[in-house]
Motif scaffolding. Sequence first.
Motif, PDB file in Angstrom:
ATOM      1  N   THR A   1       8.103  -4.063   7.077  1.00 22.09           N
ATOM      2  CA  THR A   1       8.840  -2.868   7.508  1.00 22.09           C
ATOM      3  C   THR A   1       9.794  -2.780   6.060  1.00 22.09           C
ATOM      4  OG1 THR A   1       8.992  -3.311   9.629  1.00 22.09           O
ATOM      5  CG2 THR A   1      10.844  -1.972   8.580  1.00 22.09           C
ATOM      6  N   ALA A   2      10.217  -4.129   5.271  1.00 22.20           N
ATOM      7  CA  ALA A   2      11.090  -3.854   4.370  1.00 22.20           C
ATOM      8  C   ALA A   2      10.609  -3.428   3.295  1.00 22.20           C
ATOM      9  CB  ALA A   2      11.689  -5.167   4.190  1.00 22.20           C
ATOM     10  N   LEU A   3      11.193  -2.797   2.475  1.00 25.63           N
ATOM     11  CA  LEU A   3      11.025  -2.307   0.920  1.00 25.63           C
ATOM     12  C   LEU A   3      11.308  -3.560   0.231  1.00 25.63           C
ATOM     13  CD1 LEU A   3      12.431   1.316   0.685  1.00 25.63           C
ATOM     14  CD2 LEU A   3       9.952   0.633   1.023  1.00 25.63           C
TER      15      LEU A   3
ATOM     16  N   SER B   1       5.864  -1.514  -0.241  1.00 29.99           N
ATOM     17  CA  SER B   1       5.697  -1.842   1.312  1.00 29.99           C
ATOM     18  C   SER B   1       4.390  -2.262   1.546  1.00 29.99           C
ATOM     19  CB  SER B   1       6.479  -1.002   2.258  1.00 29.99           C
ATOM     20  OG  SER B   1       5.820   0.062   2.352  1.00 29.99           O
ATOM     21  N   ALA B   2       4.221  -2.839   2.566  1.00 33.05           N
ATOM     22  CA  ALA B   2       2.975  -3.248   3.353  1.00 33.05           C
ATOM     23  C   ALA B   2       2.944  -2.697   4.547  1.00 33.05           C
ATOM     24  CB  ALA B   2       2.788  -4.867   3.011  1.00 33.05           C
ATOM     25  N   LEU B   3       1.739  -2.421   5.140  1.00 34.38           N
ATOM     26  CA  LEU B   3       1.685  -1.732   6.135  1.00 34.38           C
ATOM     27  C   LEU B   3       2.130  -2.718   7.431  1.00 34.38           C
ATOM     28  CD1 LEU B   3       0.076   0.497   7.804  1.00 34.38           C
ATOM     29  CD2 LEU B   3      -1.810  -0.834   7.863  1.00 34.38           C
TER      30      LEU B   3
ATOM     31  N   ASP C   1       0.954  -1.284   0.094  1.00 37.59           N
ATOM     32  CA  ASP C   1      -0.062  -0.145  -0.103  1.00 37.59           C
ATOM     33  C   ASP C   1       0.899   1.340   0.285  1.00 37.59           C
ATOM     34  OD1 ASP C   1      -0.926   0.263   3.462  1.00 37.59           O
ATOM     35  OD2 ASP C   1       1.224  -0.095   2.294  1.00 37.59           O
ATOM     36  N   TYR C   2       2.027   1.285   0.009  1.00 37.86           N
ATOM     37  CA  TYR C   2       3.027   2.322  -0.185  1.00 37.86           C
ATOM     38  C   TYR C   2       4.174   2.152  -1.219  1.00 37.86           C
ATOM     39  CZ  TYR C   2       4.775   6.609   1.592  1.00 37.86           C
ATOM     40  OH  TYR C   2       5.138   7.886   1.430  1.00 37.86           O
TER      41      TYR C   2
ATOM     42  N   PHE D   1      12.176  -4.590  -3.761  1.00 38.21           N
ATOM     43  CA  PHE D   1      12.361  -3.886  -4.983  1.00 38.21           C
ATOM     44  C   PHE D   1      12.320  -4.487  -6.190  1.00 38.21           C
ATOM     45  CE2 PHE D   1      14.814   0.088  -3.428  1.00 38.21           C
ATOM     46  CZ  PHE D   1      14.937   0.041  -2.213  1.00 38.21           C
ATOM     47  N   GLY D   2      11.890  -3.888  -7.217  1.00 40.31           N
ATOM     48  CA  GLY D   2      12.172  -4.593  -8.710  1.00 40.31           C
ATOM     49  C   GLY D   2      13.436  -4.663  -9.078  1.00 40.31           C
TER      50      GLY D   2
END
Lengths: 112, 118
Positions: A98-100, A93-95, A31-32, A102-103
């Motif tokens: 914590t981790a991003l 990232s998901a609510l 969601d982000y 990446f593509g």
Amino acid sequence: DQQVKQNSPSLSVQEGRISILNCDYTNSMFDYFLWYKKYPAEGPTFLISISSIKDKNEDGRFTVFLNKSAKHLSLHIVPSQPGDSAVYFCAASALSGTALIFGKGTTLSVSS
Amino acid sequence: DTGVSQNPRHKITKRGQNVTFRCDPISEHNRLYWYRQTLGQGPEFLTYFQNEAQLEKSRLLSDRFSAERPKGSFSTLEIQRTEQGDSAMYLCASSLGGGLRYGGTEAFFGQGTRLTVV
């Protein structure tokens, strides 16, 4: 299983034209979303982000569009400049997390 | 403080040796992250700290990997008995708070440590 996909490894654009970089995601919990830019021998630097409550976010020459139903986002750079030549990473990232995530990145080349 | 600093920038080691990398985050940042990037891939999350507490570890972080952030400031990442598959760029990032979504800052990345295992 890749949750964030950047299907175009590279993109070439002429100076002054629009660059459109695409990103697809599979995890509906994301969601982000963020875009990072990376020059050789440097770490990624943050460019722009968007929350899932929006469908567009603009910052100067950079605009990110989010289509939640299609699980797709895109980064528009207008007008493109030679200094924009870099690798662009889409991240999500998901609510609950914590981790991003990446593509693989898209290498943008802007020619003058 | 000009950003996230990582040392060394490059490390070549023989297979089976132990290596340790250091990351100095932006001073006021309470969160510190480690990522690994291999050729043609994006950064992959390894672990993160909030202050001195290690709160999350990826399944990529095998038993040979250990990370510490003893006083909530700098962090070290140690790889024991290195293997050729460990060759990668190891990236450190820091942020204030939980990221932009929570009113903090985005993650700022260092230049990375490139590890080559021969």
